[in-house]
Enzyme design. Structure first.
Site, PDB file in Angstrom:
ATOM      1  N   GLU A 139      -8.269   2.555   1.520  1.00 22.89           N
ATOM      2  CA  GLU A 139      -8.830   3.321   0.397  1.00 22.89           C
ATOM      3  C   GLU A 139      -8.780   2.511  -0.900  1.00 22.89           C
ATOM      4  O   GLU A 139      -9.713   2.543  -1.704  1.00 22.89           O
ATOM      5  CB  GLU A 139      -7.999   4.593   0.249  1.00 22.89           C
ATOM      6  CG  GLU A 139      -8.681   5.713  -0.499  1.00 22.89           C
ATOM      7  CD  GLU A 139      -7.717   6.891  -0.604  1.00 22.89           C
ATOM      8  OE1 GLU A 139      -7.460   7.326  -1.730  1.00 22.89           O
ATOM      9  OE2 GLU A 139      -7.201   7.341   0.441  1.00 22.89           O
ATOM     10  N   GLY A 143       0.784  -1.237   0.000  1.00 26.28           N
ATOM     11  CA  GLY A 143       0.000   0.000   0.000  1.00 26.28           C
ATOM     12  C   GLY A 143       0.817   1.290   0.000  1.00 26.28           C
ATOM     13  O   GLY A 143       0.263   2.378  -0.063  1.00 26.28           O
ATOM     14  N   VAL A 144       2.149   1.193   0.031  1.00 25.70           N
ATOM     15  CA  VAL A 144       2.969   2.411   0.157  1.00 25.70           C
ATOM     16  C   VAL A 144       2.996   3.238  -1.140  1.00 25.70           C
ATOM     17  O   VAL A 144       3.288   4.431  -1.122  1.00 25.70           O
ATOM     18  CB  VAL A 144       4.405   2.047   0.637  1.00 25.70           C
ATOM     19  CG1 VAL A 144       5.212   1.359  -0.438  1.00 25.70           C
ATOM     20  CG2 VAL A 144       5.136   3.244   1.184  1.00 25.70           C
ATOM     21  N   GLY A 145       2.691   2.566  -2.267  1.00 28.15           N
ATOM     22  CA  GLY A 145       2.655   3.302  -3.544  1.00 28.15           C
ATOM     23  C   GLY A 145       3.604   2.778  -4.608  1.00 28.15           C
ATOM     24  O   GLY A 145       3.968   3.512  -5.532  1.00 28.15           O
ATOM     25  N   GLU A 202      -7.255  -7.553   2.060  1.00 23.39           N
ATOM     26  CA  GLU A 202      -6.340  -6.724   2.859  1.00 23.39           C
ATOM     27  C   GLU A 202      -7.116  -5.898   3.893  1.00 23.39           C
ATOM     28  O   GLU A 202      -6.647  -5.729   5.024  1.00 23.39           O
ATOM     29  CB  GLU A 202      -5.548  -5.787   1.946  1.00 23.39           C
ATOM     30  CG  GLU A 202      -4.590  -6.538   1.028  1.00 23.39           C
ATOM     31  CD  GLU A 202      -3.907  -5.662  -0.023  1.00 23.39           C
ATOM     32  OE1 GLU A 202      -3.038  -6.174  -0.726  1.00 23.39           O
ATOM     33  OE2 GLU A 202      -4.265  -4.469  -0.162  1.00 23.39           O
ATOM     34  N   ASP A 210       7.841  -3.774 -10.103  1.00 28.42           N
ATOM     35  CA  ASP A 210       6.998  -3.515  -8.932  1.00 28.42           C
ATOM     36  C   ASP A 210       7.258  -4.610  -7.888  1.00 28.42           C
ATOM     37  O   ASP A 210       6.755  -5.714  -8.023  1.00 28.42           O
ATOM     38  CB  ASP A 210       5.533  -3.547  -9.404  1.00 28.42           C
ATOM     39  CG  ASP A 210       4.531  -3.322  -8.294  1.00 28.42           C
ATOM     40  OD1 ASP A 210       4.936  -3.027  -7.165  1.00 28.42           O
ATOM     41  OD2 ASP A 210       3.329  -3.463  -8.574  1.00 28.42           O
ATOM     42  N   THR A 252       1.985   2.699  -8.242  1.00 26.38           N
ATOM     43  CA  THR A 252       1.833   4.070  -8.748  1.00 26.38           C
ATOM     44  C   THR A 252       3.198   4.594  -9.221  1.00 26.38           C
ATOM     45  O   THR A 252       3.312   5.185 -10.296  1.00 26.38           O
ATOM     46  CB  THR A 252       1.261   4.961  -7.611  1.00 26.38           C
ATOM     47  OG1 THR A 252       0.110   4.313  -7.086  1.00 26.38           O
ATOM     48  CG2 THR A 252       0.921   6.345  -8.093  1.00 26.38           C
TER      49      THR A 252
HETATM   50  N1  LIG Z   1       1.493   9.771  -3.867  1.00 21.90           N
HETATM   51  C1  LIG Z   1       0.286   9.292  -3.535  1.00 21.90           C
HETATM   52  N2  LIG Z   1      -0.588  10.080  -2.928  1.00 21.90           N
HETATM   53  C2  LIG Z   1      -1.790   9.626  -2.547  1.00 21.90           C
HETATM   54  N3  LIG Z   1      -2.206   8.370  -2.747  1.00 21.90           N
HETATM   55  C3  LIG Z   1      -1.369   7.546  -3.362  1.00 21.90           C
HETATM   56  C4  LIG Z   1      -0.070   7.943  -3.800  1.00 21.90           C
HETATM   57  N4  LIG Z   1       0.546   6.887  -4.379  1.00 21.90           N
HETATM   58  C5  LIG Z   1      -0.332   5.879  -4.300  1.00 21.90           C
HETATM   59  N5  LIG Z   1      -1.474   6.270  -3.724  1.00 21.90           N
HETATM   60  C6  LIG Z   1      -2.662   5.454  -3.488  1.00 21.90           C
HETATM   61  O1  LIG Z   1      -2.347   4.501  -2.461  1.00 21.90           O
HETATM   62  C7  LIG Z   1      -2.916   3.242  -2.782  1.00 21.90           C
HETATM   63  C8  LIG Z   1      -1.819   2.178  -2.827  1.00 21.90           C
HETATM   64  O2  LIG Z   1      -0.925   2.478  -3.891  1.00 21.90           O
HETATM   65  P1  LIG Z   1      -0.237   1.342  -4.767  1.00 21.90           P
HETATM   66  O3  LIG Z   1       0.606   2.056  -5.781  1.00 21.90           O
HETATM   67  O4  LIG Z   1      -1.270   0.381  -5.284  1.00 21.90           O
HETATM   68  O5  LIG Z   1       0.648   0.657  -3.632  1.00 21.90           O
HETATM   69  P2  LIG Z   1       1.467  -0.705  -3.628  1.00 21.90           P
HETATM   70  O6  LIG Z   1       1.702  -1.100  -5.057  1.00 21.90           O
HETATM   71  O7  LIG Z   1       2.729  -0.353  -2.891  1.00 21.90           O
HETATM   72  O8  LIG Z   1       0.639  -1.674  -2.866  1.00 21.90           O
HETATM   73  C9  LIG Z   1      -3.645   3.398  -4.108  1.00 21.90           C
HETATM   74  O9  LIG Z   1      -5.010   3.616  -3.824  1.00 21.90           O
HETATM   75  C10 LIG Z   1      -3.001   4.632  -4.726  1.00 21.90           C
HETATM   76  O10 LIG Z   1      -3.880   5.336  -5.566  1.00 21.90           O
HETATM   77  N1  LIG Z   2       5.934 -12.950  -0.898  1.00 19.09           N
HETATM   78  C1  LIG Z   2       4.706 -12.606  -0.466  1.00 19.09           C
HETATM   79  N2  LIG Z   2       4.120 -13.284   0.548  1.00 19.09           N
HETATM   80  C2  LIG Z   2       2.890 -12.950   0.981  1.00 19.09           C
HETATM   81  N3  LIG Z   2       2.147 -11.982   0.449  1.00 19.09           N
HETATM   82  C3  LIG Z   2       2.706 -11.284  -0.549  1.00 19.09           C
HETATM   83  C4  LIG Z   2       3.995 -11.543  -1.053  1.00 19.09           C
HETATM   84  N4  LIG Z   2       4.268 -10.657  -2.045  1.00 19.09           N
HETATM   85  C5  LIG Z   2       3.178  -9.886  -2.166  1.00 19.09           C
HETATM   86  N5  LIG Z   2       2.246 -10.263  -1.273  1.00 19.09           N
HETATM   87  C6  LIG Z   2       0.888  -9.733  -1.141  1.00 19.09           C
HETATM   88  C7  LIG Z   2       0.756  -8.469  -0.373  1.00 19.09           C
HETATM   89  C8  LIG Z   2      -0.389  -7.777  -1.047  1.00 19.09           C
HETATM   90  O1  LIG Z   2      -1.624  -8.227  -0.496  1.00 19.09           O
HETATM   91  C9  LIG Z   2      -0.331  -8.259  -2.502  1.00 19.09           C
HETATM   92  C10 LIG Z   2       0.284  -7.283  -3.463  1.00 19.09           C
HETATM   93  O2  LIG Z   2       1.289  -6.511  -2.829  1.00 19.09           O
HETATM   94  P1  LIG Z   2       1.444  -4.925  -3.094  1.00 19.09           P
HETATM   95  O3  LIG Z   2       2.442  -4.487  -2.050  1.00 19.09           O
HETATM   96  O4  LIG Z   2       0.108  -4.268  -2.943  1.00 19.09           O
HETATM   97  O5  LIG Z   2       1.981  -4.801  -4.490  1.00 19.09           O
HETATM   98  O6  LIG Z   2       0.432  -9.445  -2.475  1.00 19.09           O
END
Ligand SMILES: Nc1ncnc2c1ncn2[C@@H]1O[C@H](COP(=O)(O)OP(=O)(O)O)[C@@H](O)[C@H]1O
Ligand SMILES: Nc1ncnc2c1ncn2[C@H]1C[C@H](O)[C@@H](COP(=O)(O)O)O1
Length: 222
Positions: A153, A22-24, A159, A90, A27
Site C-alpha cells: 500500500e 512497513g510495520v509502522g 520494496e 525511527d 507513523t
Molecule cells: N496503525 C496503522 N493502521 C493502518 N495503517 C498504518 C498504520 N500505521 C502505519 N500504517 C501504514 O502502513 C504503511 C507503513 O507505515 P510506516 O510508518 O511507513 O512503516 P515503517 O516506517 O515501519 O516502514 C504506511 O502506508 C502507513 O500509512
Molecule cells: N541496515 C539496512 N540494510 C538494508 N536495508 C535497510 C537497512 N535499514 C533500512 N533498510 C531499508 C529497508 C526499507 O526498504 C528502507 C526503510 O526502512 P523502513 O523500515 O521502511 O523505515 O530501508
C-alpha cells in the site's frame, strides 16, 4: 499541558522505534514526537544513494549500504547527544547488524570478509560504554500478511518488487532478535491493538505505557 508533562516523562528521554519494514515505525515516530513535543530522527529513504541499487542487486551493494546506514545513524546519534536527548528515533542502530547485515551474510549476499569488516566496525563504534543506549526501545510487531499489505500500500517500487520471501524471512528473524535483545528496556506493541491512522487519540494509552516502563527501569537502575 502536553502528554510528556502529564505522564512525567523526562525531557531528555531517547526512545527508539524498532520493527520490520512497513510495520509502522515512521507513523509511530511522528505521533509520539508530536504528543511528547520531542524531536524526530528519521531514516532518509529518498536521498539514500544505495537503496535502489541494493534492491536491484543485493550481492553487489549490501556492504556499501550497511556502511552508509552505519555512518548516517552514527551522525544522528551525535545530533541527539548534542541536543541533550528529547528524541524519537525511527529504527535502532541495533537492527542494522542484528537483522539486515546478518541476514544478508547468512543468505550469501554479503561476503564473509565484508561481514567481518562491517561487524568489527560496528562493534568498535557502538558496542562500547561510550555509546549511549536509548532509554527505551518500542518494538512494533504484527502478522506478516498485514505487514506485506502495508508495504504494498505504501508503494515504494523497490520494496513492491522484492519477493515476499524476503519479508517473511525478515519477519521471522525479528521475532528471534527481539527475544534476545537486552541493550535497553523494551516495550512491545502489537499493531492490531491500536490504529494511529484511524484513531490518533490512542497515542495517549501508548504514552502511558511508555511512562510506566521508563519509571520501572529508572527505579531498577537506582
Ligand atoms: N496503525 C496503522 N493502521 C493502518 N495503517 C498504518 C498504520 N500505521 C502505519 N500504517 C501504514 O502502513 C504503511 C507503513 O507505515 P510506516 O510508518 O511507513 O512503516 P515503517 O516506517 O515501519 O516502514 C504506511 O502506508 C502507513 O500509512
Ligand atoms: N541496515 C539496512 N540494510 C538494508 N536495508 C535497510 C537497512 N535499514 C533500512 N533498510 C531499508 C529497508 C526499507 O526498504 C528502507 C526503510 O526502512 P523502513 O523500515 O521502511 O523505515 O530501508
Amino acid at each position: 499541558m502536553n502528554l510528556r508533562e502529564k505522564y512525567n516523562i523526562p525531557s531528555n528521554t531517547v526512545i527508539t522505534i524498532a520493527g520490520t519494514v512497513g510495520v509502522g515505525k515512521s507513523t509511530m515516530t511522528k505521533a509520539l514526537a508530536q504528543s511528547l513535543n520531542f524531536r524526530t530522527s528519521f531514516e532518509k529513504v529518498d536521498t539514500n544513494p544505495y537503496l535502489d541499487k541494493f534492491y536491484d542487486d543485493f550481492e553487489k551493494w549490501s556492504f556499501h549500504l550497511q556502511i552508509y546506514f552505519l555512518a548516517e545513524r552514527f551522525k544522528e546519534q551525535k545530533r541527539i547527544f548534542e541536543y541533550g536527548g528529547g528524541f524519537i528515533q525511527d529504527r535502532s542502530i541495533y537492527e542494522d547488524t542484528g537483522i539486515f547485515a546478518k541476514m544478508h551474510y547468512d543468505k550469501g549476499t554479503m561476503s564473509p570478509t565484508d561481514y567481518e569488516t562491517y561487524t568489527n566496525l560496528f562493534e568498535a563504534m557502538v558496542m562500547t560504554p561510550y555509546f549511549p543506549h536509548p532509554d527505551l526501545l518500542v518494538y512494533l510487531e504484527g502478522p506478516i500478511d498485514d505487514i506485506i499489505g502495508r508495504i504494498q500500500e505504501r508503494g515504494r517500487e523497490m520494496e513492491q518488487q522484492t519477493p515476499t520471501g524476503y519479508w517473511i524471512e525478515m519477519h521471522d528473524r525479528y521475532e528471534n532478535w527481539i527475544n534476545s535483545f537486552n541493550s535497553c528496556p523494551v516495550l512491545r506493541l502489537d499493531i492490531n491493538d491500536y490504529d494511529l491512522v484511524k484513531n490518533p487519540e490512542q497515542i495517549e494509552c501508548i504514552v502511558e505505557r511508555i511512562a510506566y516502563m521508563l519509571e520501572q527501569s529508572s527505579r531498577f537502575q537506582k
